[in-house]
Design a protein around this motif. Structure first.
Motif, PDB file in Angstrom:
ATOM      1  N   GLU A 206     -72.398  -2.426 -12.125  1.00 42.55           N
ATOM      2  CA  GLU A 206     -72.526  -3.777 -12.678  1.00 42.55           C
ATOM      3  C   GLU A 206     -71.590  -4.780 -12.028  1.00 42.55           C
ATOM      4  O   GLU A 206     -71.888  -5.984 -11.993  1.00 42.55           O
ATOM      5  CB  GLU A 206     -72.273  -3.743 -14.195  1.00 42.55           C
ATOM      6  N   THR A 207     -70.448  -4.325 -11.493  1.00 41.68           N
ATOM      7  CA  THR A 207     -69.417  -5.285 -11.097  1.00 41.68           C
ATOM      8  C   THR A 207     -68.908  -5.169  -9.667  1.00 41.68           C
ATOM      9  O   THR A 207     -68.355  -6.139  -9.139  1.00 41.68           O
ATOM     10  CB  THR A 207     -68.200  -5.180 -12.036  1.00 41.68           C
ATOM     11  N   SER A 208     -69.061  -4.022  -9.016  1.00 40.38           N
ATOM     12  CA  SER A 208     -68.438  -3.843  -7.697  1.00 40.38           C
ATOM     13  C   SER A 208     -69.242  -4.515  -6.586  1.00 40.38           C
ATOM     14  O   SER A 208     -70.445  -4.274  -6.436  1.00 40.38           O
ATOM     15  CB  SER A 208     -68.280  -2.358  -7.373  1.00 40.38           C
ATOM     16  N   THR A 209     -68.563  -5.333  -5.795  1.00 42.18           N
ATOM     17  CA  THR A 209     -69.204  -5.967  -4.640  1.00 42.18           C
ATOM     18  C   THR A 209     -69.248  -5.018  -3.439  1.00 42.18           C
ATOM     19  O   THR A 209     -69.978  -5.253  -2.485  1.00 42.18           O
ATOM     20  CB  THR A 209     -68.446  -7.243  -4.236  1.00 42.18           C
ATOM     21  N   LEU A 210     -68.460  -3.944  -3.479  1.00 45.60           N
ATOM     22  CA  LEU A 210     -68.433  -2.967  -2.386  1.00 45.60           C
ATOM     23  C   LEU A 210     -69.448  -1.841  -2.573  1.00 45.60           C
ATOM     24  O   LEU A 210     -69.702  -1.071  -1.649  1.00 45.60           O
ATOM     25  CB  LEU A 210     -67.034  -2.344  -2.270  1.00 45.60           C
ATOM     26  N   PHE A 211     -70.020  -1.746  -3.765  1.00 44.47           N
ATOM     27  CA  PHE A 211     -70.882  -0.614  -4.109  1.00 44.47           C
ATOM     28  C   PHE A 211     -72.077  -0.498  -3.163  1.00 44.47           C
ATOM     29  O   PHE A 211     -72.341   0.575  -2.600  1.00 44.47           O
ATOM     30  CB  PHE A 211     -71.351  -0.743  -5.557  1.00 44.47           C
TER      31      PHE A 211
END
Length: 363
Positions: A206-211
């Motif tokens: 939901e939140t990680s930009t690196l995922f």
């Protein structure tokens, strides 16, 4: 032991697996379908395992679960889901309830993959007890809906869990393929981790930009790692494994609020491994680490370097507990040249193990 004439029981032993390339993120929470492929090593049963007995008879009036001989007040939702699927597939509709008794030979919920071995042993025991069709794929399915990574503990050796189609696992190479490879597990903290993997994965998605960036690199890393395993190229194996561990924990840190599994001892071990690998001034990597969702490192090493590395651990992690360093007699004083602090009494246990051949039906 029950005296019921229709009493039946199956016991299965399964070991945890350690991901070289991590599974992190589910595209389907209900069926536990992973966002990415993963690659793991199954550990040896003799050193770490879950031991699960499942029994059934017509006299049972409800499902019961005992962990370490203590009856649990209720079954988890995932365990209920597994049992519901077993009942749907079972041909014998007269026997409705089961008793599950399980224990681990190592700490649970501390980043040591205890749920993988627990649900793998449960799935195989249930599949055998109720004589379900297509036993291997059925056990894999049951294990996966219990705990995603449990699907990898259905097999021994090096195991790949696919994120495509039916999301099944398969053995890439058996344990015998790289028999000189050893795994040294350092247990710095056996306490329950503050954020469960399930909650952390959802938060990451939901939140990680690196995922998404991590997902784009996974298959290339897996293919290169499989090739390294094929030719027993330890340097490449070690580098890819350590880099994926670091990337995985970077994604956890990039989650909001951040998920922090590594502690001061974990970071010290990372530094120690890299300094140790550079000590002799050559390009040979002696040891590699990986961390699952917890602070406890899994170190991969060839048999020829085991004694020296254990001596290194005794030098930097001295303890009053003689059992911790039971595999070591002498400490090499050359380690005094390493400019890192000595951390006393931080190490609870060391497990020296190897690649395992997979689960076993005991009875």
């Amino acid at each position: 032991m029950s005296n019921d004439i229709d009493y039946r029981s199956v016991t299965c032993q399964a070991s945890p697996n350690i991901a070289l390339i991590k599974y992190w993120g589910k595209r389907n929470e209900e069926l536990i379908l992973p966002d990415n492929d993963s690659l793991s090593i199954t550990l040896d049963l003799n050193d770490m395992h879950s031991y699960t007995t499942v029994s059934t008879s017509s006299s049972m009036i409800c499902d019961t679960f005992y962990f370490d001989d203590i009856q649990q007040t209720k079954l988890s939702e995932r365990m209920k889901k597994v049992l519901q699927e077993v009942r749907r597939r079972a041909k014998d509709n007269k026997i409705k309830f089961v008793e599950i008794r399980s224990h681990n030979s190592f700490p649970a919920s501390s980043g040591l993959a205890s749920s993988a071995s627990a649900y793998a042993s449960l799935a195989i025991a249930l599949t055998n007890l109720f004589q379900l069709d297509n036993p291997q794929s059925t056990a894999a399915y049951l294990a996966r809906i219990g705990s995603g990574s449990a699907i990898r503990s259905i097999y021994g050796g090096f195991v790949r869990w696919s994120s495509e189609n039916e999301c099944l696992s398969s053995c890439i190479y058996p344990a015998e393929h790289w028999s000189e490879l050893r795994i040294i597990i350092l247990i710095f903290n056996s306490s329950k981790k503050p954020v469960s993997s399930t909650d952390a994965m959802q938060r990451t998605r939901e939140t990680s930009t690196l995922f998404q960036a991590r997902l784009s690199t996974i298959n290339d890393k897996i293919n290169k790692l499989i090739e390294a395993i094929k030719i027993k190229d330890f340097n490449t194996f070690a580098k890819i494994t350590m880099m994926d561990s670091s990337q995985f924990h970077a994604v956890c840190m990039d989650t909001y609020p951040p998920v922090i599994y590594l502690n001061d001892q974990s970071k010290h071990l990372i530094d120690l491994v890299h300094v140790y690998n550079q000590m002799d001034g050559n390009q040979i990597i002696k040891v590699a680490y990986t961390f699952d969702a917890g602070p406890n490192p899994f170190c991969f090493i060839r048999q020829e370097h085991v004694d020296e590395f254990l001596s290194l651990l005794k030098y930097f992690y001295p303890t009053m507990n003689d059992d911790v360093h039971k595999h070591v007699s002498n400490v090499n004083e050359k380690f005094s040249s390493i400019n890192l602090p000595i951390m006393s009494n931080v190490l609870e246990r060391i497990v020296l193990t190897k690649i395992g051949t997979g689960p076993k039906i005991i009875s």
